[in-house]
Design an enzyme around this catalytic site. Structure first.
Site, PDB file in Angstrom:
ATOM      1  CD  GLU A  43      -2.737   1.481   2.393  1.00  0.00           C
ATOM      2  OE1 GLU A  43      -3.694   2.267   2.291  1.00  0.00           O
ATOM      3  OE2 GLU A  43      -2.432   0.903   3.456  1.00  0.00           O
ATOM      4  CD  GLU A  68       2.522   8.105   5.125  1.00  0.00           C
ATOM      5  OE1 GLU A  68       1.454   7.697   4.657  1.00  0.00           O
ATOM      6  OE2 GLU A  68       2.952   9.265   4.918  1.00  0.00           O
ATOM      7  CG  ASP A  95       9.377  10.113  -2.371  1.00  0.00           C
ATOM      8  OD1 ASP A  95       8.314   9.733  -2.906  1.00  0.00           O
ATOM      9  OD2 ASP A  95       9.896  11.216  -2.601  1.00  0.00           O
ATOM     10  CG  ASP A 117      -1.498  13.596  -0.432  1.00  0.00           C
ATOM     11  OD1 ASP A 117      -2.407  13.667   0.412  1.00  0.00           O
ATOM     12  OD2 ASP A 117      -0.336  13.258  -0.151  1.00  0.00           O
ATOM     13  CE  LYS A 121      -2.352  25.946  -6.260  1.00  0.00           C
ATOM     14  NZ  LYS A 121      -1.661  26.233  -5.026  1.00  0.00           N
ATOM     15  CG  ASP A 153     -12.387  11.924  -1.280  1.00  0.00           C
ATOM     16  OD1 ASP A 153     -11.244  11.439  -1.167  1.00  0.00           O
ATOM     17  OD2 ASP A 153     -12.613  13.145  -1.182  1.00  0.00           O
ATOM     18  CD  GLU A 191      -6.972   5.068   9.308  1.00  0.00           C
ATOM     19  OE1 GLU A 191      -6.707   4.809   8.109  1.00  0.00           O
ATOM     20  OE2 GLU A 191      -6.431   4.469  10.262  1.00  0.00           O
ATOM     21  CE1 TYR A 192      -6.413  11.238   5.353  1.00  0.00           C
ATOM     22  CE2 TYR A 192      -7.326  12.560   3.575  1.00  0.00           C
ATOM     23  CZ  TYR A 192      -6.444  12.414   4.618  1.00  0.00           C
ATOM     24  OH  TYR A 192      -5.586  13.439   4.947  1.00  0.00           O
ATOM     25  CD  GLU A 193     -13.330   3.219   1.551  1.00  0.00           C
ATOM     26  OE1 GLU A 193     -12.140   2.851   1.628  1.00  0.00           O
ATOM     27  OE2 GLU A 193     -14.208   2.544   0.996  1.00  0.00           O
TER      28      GLU A 193
HETATM   29  N1  SAM Z   1      -4.389   5.936   2.579  1.00  0.00           N
HETATM   30  C1  SAM Z   1      -4.785   6.679   3.761  1.00  0.00           C
HETATM   31  C2  SAM Z   1      -6.291   6.736   3.884  1.00  0.00           C
HETATM   32  O1  SAM Z   1      -6.968   6.456   2.875  1.00  0.00           O
HETATM   33  O2  SAM Z   1      -6.791   7.041   4.973  1.00  0.00           O
HETATM   34  C3  SAM Z   1      -4.127   8.076   3.779  1.00  0.00           C
HETATM   35  C4  SAM Z   1      -4.511   9.041   2.717  1.00  0.00           C
HETATM   36  S1  SAM Z   1      -3.578  10.564   2.800  1.00  0.00           S
HETATM   37  C5  SAM Z   1      -4.534  11.660   1.872  1.00  0.00           C
HETATM   38  C6  SAM Z   1      -2.216  10.221   1.704  1.00  0.00           C
HETATM   39  C7  SAM Z   1      -0.996   9.643   2.402  1.00  0.00           C
HETATM   40  O3  SAM Z   1       0.003   9.354   1.412  1.00  0.00           O
HETATM   41  C8  SAM Z   1      -0.333  10.601   3.386  1.00  0.00           C
HETATM   42  O4  SAM Z   1      -0.171   9.955   4.628  1.00  0.00           O
HETATM   43  C9  SAM Z   1       1.006  10.970   2.732  1.00  0.00           C
HETATM   44  O5  SAM Z   1       2.020  11.234   3.680  1.00  0.00           O
HETATM   45  C10 SAM Z   1       1.281   9.730   1.892  1.00  0.00           C
HETATM   46  N2  SAM Z   1       2.140   9.984   0.710  1.00  0.00           N
HETATM   47  C11 SAM Z   1       1.997  10.982  -0.176  1.00  0.00           C
HETATM   48  N3  SAM Z   1       2.944  10.934  -1.136  1.00  0.00           N
HETATM   49  C12 SAM Z   1       3.722   9.859  -0.831  1.00  0.00           C
HETATM   50  C13 SAM Z   1       4.873   9.281  -1.428  1.00  0.00           C
HETATM   51  N4  SAM Z   1       5.439   9.815  -2.535  1.00  0.00           N
HETATM   52  N5  SAM Z   1       5.421   8.183  -0.866  1.00  0.00           N
HETATM   53  C14 SAM Z   1       4.870   7.643   0.261  1.00  0.00           C
HETATM   54  N6  SAM Z   1       3.777   8.151   0.873  1.00  0.00           N
HETATM   55  C15 SAM Z   1       3.202   9.236   0.343  1.00  0.00           C
END
Ligand code: SAM
Length: 210
Positions: A43, A68, A95, A117, A121, A153, A191-193
Site C-alpha cells: 500500500e 509512507e 518516498d 493526495d 494544480k 473520493d 480512515e479517509y474513506e
Molecule cells: N491511505 C490513507 C487513507 O486512505 O486514509 C491516507 C490518505 S492521505 C490523503 C495520503 C498519504 O500518502 C499521506 O499519509 C502521505 O504522507 C502519503 N504519501 C503521499 N505521497 C507519498 C509518497 N510519494 N510516498 C509515500 N507516501 C506518500
C-alpha cells in the site's frame, strides 16, 4: 497527511527495525525482511494504517508492505501492527517516487493506492501517484497477473487517473462510480474513506492490470 511533529518518532521506528525499514536496509531484499516466500502486496501512502492492518489480519499468508513518507504518520501504523501482533506486515519510511529502486522486477502481486493526495494544480501533476512515471514503476515491480487498486473520493483525481491509466494502455478490470452504494462486504474502509463517505462524498474505485 500532516501530523504534529513527534521528536521521538524516529527513535520509535528505529527501535522496531524488525518491522520498520527506515533507511532502505532491505532494498532489493524484502523477502529476507519477511523470511518467507509468500506473495507481497503493498500500500502506497498508508496514512494511519487501518486498511493495511485489517487486510493483514484477514490474510495471514500474504506479506503486506506499508509505504509512507511521513514518519509522524508511520508511527501510527507501527502502533497498530504492534497492538495486533501482526507478523505479516513490514513498514517502509520511504518516498514512493523511488519504488522501483526498492523492489525487484515482478516481485509484487498487488498495489493499493487509497485516497492519494490529489495535487489539483496542473503544475503538480507529476506528484500524483497515478502520473505516468509512477505507473511505469508499478508496471515494473508488479508480476504478470499483478493488479493495481485505486480508491478516491476526489472526482478530479479519479477522472485524471482514468485518463492517465487509459493513455498508459492498462486493462481496466473494474471501474466503480459509487463504491458504497452497494458496498461489497470485503471492502476495507480506510480512515479517509470513512471520513469522506460520512460527509456524503461518493467513493470511486478502479482496478487495472498492466
Ligand atoms: N491511505 C490513507 C487513507 O486512505 O486514509 C491516507 C490518505 S492521505 C490523503 C495520503 C498519504 O500518502 C499521506 O499519509 C502521505 O504522507 C502519503 N504519501 C503521499 N505521497 C507519498 C509518497 N510519494 N510516498 C509515500 N507516501 C506518500
Amino acid at each position: 497527511m500532516r501530523m504534529r511533529n513527534k521528536p521521538w518518532a524516529m527513535d520509535f521506528l528505529k527501535e522496531n527495525n524488525h518491522i520498520v525499514d527506515v533507511d532502505g536496509s532491505y532494498k532489493n531484499n524484502i523477502k529476507e525482511f519477511f523470511n518467507n516466500d509468500n506473495d507481497i502486496h503493498i500500500e502506497v501512502g498508508t496514512g494511519m494504517g487501518q486498511f493495511i492492518t485489517t487486510l493483514a489480519k484477514e490474510n495471514p499468508d500474504i506479506n503486506f508492505v506499508g509505504i509512507e513518507i511521513e514518519k509522524n504518520v508511520l508511527i501510527r501504523v507501527l502502533e497498530k501492527v504492534l497492538e495486533e501482533g501482526l507478523t505479516n506486515v513490514r513498514l517502509l519510511l520511504y518516498d514512493a517516487n523511488l519504488l522501483d529502486e526498492y523492489f525487484n522486477e515482478d516481485e509484487v502481486s498487488k498495489i493499493y493506492l487509497n485516497f492519494s493526495d490529489p495535487w489539483p494544480k496542473n503544475r503538480h501533476e507529476k506528484r500524483r501517484l497515478t502520473y505516468e512515471s509512477f505507473l511505469s514503476q508499478y508496471k515494473k515491480i508488479l508480476n504478470d497477473n499483478g493488479t493495481l487498486q485505486f480508491k478516491t473520493d476526489n472526482r478530479g483525481l479519479f477522472e485524471y487517473s482514468l485518463i492517465s491509466l487509459n493513455q498508459f494502455g492498462t486493462e481496466f478490470l473494474e471501474v466503480n462510480l459509487d463504491l458504497h452504494d452497494e458496498e461489497d462486504e470485503d471492502n476495507i474502509r480506510t480512515e479517509y474513506e470513512e471520513k469522506f463517505s460520512s460527509k456524503g462524498f461518493k467513493i470511486y474505485k478502479i482496478v487495472i492490470q498492466f
